[in-house]
Design an enzyme around this catalytic site. Structure first.
Site, mmCIF file in Angstrom:
data_model
loop_
_atom_site.group_PDB
_atom_site.id
_atom_site.type_symbol
_atom_site.label_atom_id
_atom_site.label_comp_id
_atom_site.label_asym_id
_atom_site.label_seq_id
_atom_site.Cartn_x
_atom_site.Cartn_y
_atom_site.Cartn_z
ATOM 1 N N ASP A 5 -4.834 -2.253 -3.709
ATOM 2 C CA ASP A 5 -5.756 -1.637 -4.670
ATOM 3 C C ASP A 5 -6.540 -2.686 -5.456
ATOM 4 O O ASP A 5 -6.976 -2.439 -6.577
ATOM 5 C CB ASP A 5 -5.000 -0.714 -5.628
ATOM 6 C CG ASP A 5 -3.959 -1.455 -6.476
ATOM 7 O OD1 ASP A 5 -3.800 -2.675 -6.296
ATOM 8 O OD2 ASP A 5 -3.308 -0.801 -7.309
ATOM 9 N N ALA A 21 0.830 -1.213 0.000
ATOM 10 C CA ALA A 21 0.000 0.000 0.000
ATOM 11 C C ALA A 21 0.856 1.250 0.000
ATOM 12 O O ALA A 21 0.541 2.239 0.650
ATOM 13 C CB ALA A 21 -0.920 -0.006 1.215
ATOM 14 N N ARG A 35 -31.382 14.646 10.997
ATOM 15 C CA ARG A 35 -29.963 14.946 11.165
ATOM 16 C C ARG A 35 -29.410 14.147 12.347
ATOM 17 O O ARG A 35 -30.169 13.494 13.073
ATOM 18 C CB ARG A 35 -29.770 16.446 11.336
ATOM 19 C CG ARG A 35 -30.079 17.240 10.058
ATOM 20 C CD ARG A 35 -30.189 18.714 10.326
ATOM 21 N NE ARG A 35 -28.988 19.250 10.959
ATOM 22 C CZ ARG A 35 -28.913 20.441 11.539
ATOM 23 N NH1 ARG A 35 -29.991 21.218 11.580
ATOM 24 N NH2 ARG A 35 -27.796 20.864 12.077
ATOM 25 N N ARG A 63 -49.575 35.939 21.729
ATOM 26 C CA ARG A 63 -49.721 36.634 20.456
ATOM 27 C C ARG A 63 -50.577 37.878 20.681
ATOM 28 O O ARG A 63 -51.355 37.951 21.635
ATOM 29 C CB ARG A 63 -50.387 35.726 19.410
ATOM 30 C CG ARG A 63 -51.795 35.308 19.756
ATOM 31 C CD ARG A 63 -52.324 34.250 18.808
ATOM 32 N NE ARG A 63 -53.720 33.937 19.079
ATOM 33 C CZ ARG A 63 -54.297 32.782 18.813
ATOM 34 N NH1 ARG A 63 -53.582 31.810 18.285
ATOM 35 N NH2 ARG A 63 -55.573 32.582 19.057
ATOM 36 N N ARG A 101 -2.122 8.234 -11.354
ATOM 37 C CA ARG A 101 -3.155 8.209 -12.394
ATOM 38 C C ARG A 101 -4.554 8.490 -11.826
ATOM 39 O O ARG A 101 -5.481 8.755 -12.584
ATOM 40 C CB ARG A 101 -3.140 6.863 -13.115
ATOM 41 C CG ARG A 101 -2.039 6.762 -14.163
ATOM 42 C CD ARG A 101 -2.087 5.440 -14.880
ATOM 43 N NE ARG A 101 -1.529 4.364 -14.080
ATOM 44 C CZ ARG A 101 -1.579 3.080 -14.427
ATOM 45 N NH1 ARG A 101 -2.192 2.709 -15.535
ATOM 46 N NH2 ARG A 101 -1.028 2.154 -13.649
#
Length: 457
Positions: free
Chosen positions: A103, A10, A333, A440, A16
């Site tokens: 890989d 590794a 979330r 209110r 590339r």
């Protein structure tokens, strides 16, 4: 059984890939390639694992942790040179050593186990894992004699025209007699087109010394895929996704369109769950039995119970219990928890909040930093106002409360059992049990006033 060792290569930068991210850390179905390799290697239970690192060494070590030793290949002088860096850990030990590239994420533990068994059955000094390629371009070729005995491995750039026609290719995975491996590494040179120390040269060295060199061919060419650029990365993702989806379907999950369903490697799904196209299940997500996951839903690192319906919604790092329905267009979330039979409706956002059993949050509402009890009704357009510009504040709503539409609950505030919030109220003080909070201005009508406005003239 002989003692087993493993060397994971590794150290390559992966130029590339054209990426700032180190090559073996690029994800395939939700996990870095080198993590896939580590998992497969661990499944064959080696005594020791050595990972050869170079570029991005620190990041690889952070990913793999203490599951392996690390050896640094400071200069990239070829695969033979890379393996030699493991000498301080393995040289002189008796056993069989697997050498595998970081890989090649599509290799399976079944293939690796078969490679070990074949190697040991043949009493080989070295065994290379091969595959048949319809187009072998770019791969090393396995050169055999008329009796089928492996003579050598020839890299693409060093192959003669006749050798280049060979379709049996080297996958870059090997088993070696550990002691013979490190003895042979002392005899390789850089007399090749790349000017590197090729690990493959060991095959010819061992053959010339009279040792048995074998080749085990995998039946599945896709396992041999090495990821060197973004095109190969996309191909690896597609192949692994097909494997993952097939496994889930065989286990009783319905995928309406498998080609348009994206499930990461660590996801678990219960039987009788139905998944529509465009669904993404990521990370360490668990889905229970009998769920309905409808189009364009995305779930990340979350736990979903059984008989849950989720429609076109996003869920992140959350817990959803049984018989809940969510969406469409809801967003859970992190640290949201939705208890049994609750309802989270259209355009509702929940963050760091617990929604109790059978509580309904129907539409156009934000619930943040809150604890809601059971059997609560939250009206349309309610906002749990949790942030004062510096700190977050918690709101608690007890069982059986009723919150009218367009209310603002300014945390920290507590609503008692059976409490009612009048529609349009902005609540800044606690409401006791069985009380109604109204905050209110009283409505005043101005007679004939509208006729005096400019647009009515």
């Amino acid at each position: 059984m002989k003692e087993r060792f493993a060397i994971i290569l590794a150290a390559g930068k992966g130029t590339r890939m054209k990426s700032a991210l180190y090559k073996v850390l690029h994800p395939v179905c939700g996990k870095p390639m080198v993590e896939h390799i580590m998992n497969r290697v661990q499944e064959i239970q080696p005594t020791e694992i050595v990972t050869i690192v170079g570029h991005g060494a620190k990041r690889v070590q952070e990913q793999l942790g203490e599951r392996t030793h690390y050896a640094l290949q400071a200069e990239q002088l070829g695969t033979g040179h890379a393996v030699l860096q493991a000498a301080s850990f393995l040289q002189g030990k008796k056993g069989t050593t697997l050498v595998i590239s970081g890989d090649t994420p599509l290799l399976t533990s079944e293939t690796l186990q078969a490679l070990f068994e074949y190697h040991e059955d043949k009493k080989a000094a070295a065994t290379v894992l091969t595959a048949h390629a319809s187009d072998p371009t770019g791969y090393g070729r396995i050169i055999r004699d008329e009796a089928g005995t492996v003579l050598k491995i020839v890299e693409q750039k060093d192959a003669t025209p006749s050798e280049a026609q060979v379709k049996e290719i080297n996958t870059g995975t090997y088993c070696f007699d550990n002691a013979l491996l490190f003895d042979a590494l002392a005899n390789i040179d850089t007399n090749n087109a790349q000017g590197e120390y090729y690990l493959t040269d060991i095959m010819e060295i061992l053959k010339d010394a009279g040792d048995v060199v074998a080749a085990f061919q995998t039946a599945d060419f896709t396992e041999s895929l090495g990821v060197n650029d973004r095109v190969a990365l996309a191909e690896a993702n597609q192949i692994m996704r097909e494997r993952i989806n097939t496994t889930h379907m065989r286990n009783g999950v319905t995928l309406v369109n498998p080609k348009a369903t994206y499930i990461d490697a660590d996801v678990t799904i219960g039987a009788e769950t139905v998944i529509e196209p465009g669904v993404y299940l990521k990370g360490k997500t668990t889905i229970g039995e009998g769920c309905q996951l409808l189009g364009q839903t995305q779930i990340v690192d979350s736990t979903i119970g059984s008989q849950v319906t989720i429609t076109s919604s996003v869920i992140e790092e959350s817990i959803v219990h049984d018989q809940v329905d969510i969406g469409p267009f809801a967003h859970l979330r992190p640290q949201a928890e939705i208890k049994e039979q609750a309802h989270i409706g259209n355009f509702v956002e929940v963050k760091k909040a617990t929604i109790g059993k059978r509580t309904k949050v129907g539409h156009l509402t934000y619930v943040g930093d809150a604890t809601l009890g059971e059997d609560i009704n939250v009206g349309c357009g309610v906002v749990f106002v949790n942030y004062d510009g510096k700190q977050k504040h918690h709101t608690t709503v007890a069982d059986h409360a009723f919150i009218g539409s367009a209310a603002n609950l300014i945390g920290p505030v507590n609503l008692g059992k059976n409490a009612v919030v009048a529609a349009g109220s902005t609540i800044t003080e606690d409401i006791p049990d069985d009380a109604m909070g109204i905050a209110r201005a009283r409505q005043v009508n101005k007679e004939q006033f509208a006729s005096k406005l400019p647009f009515n003239q």
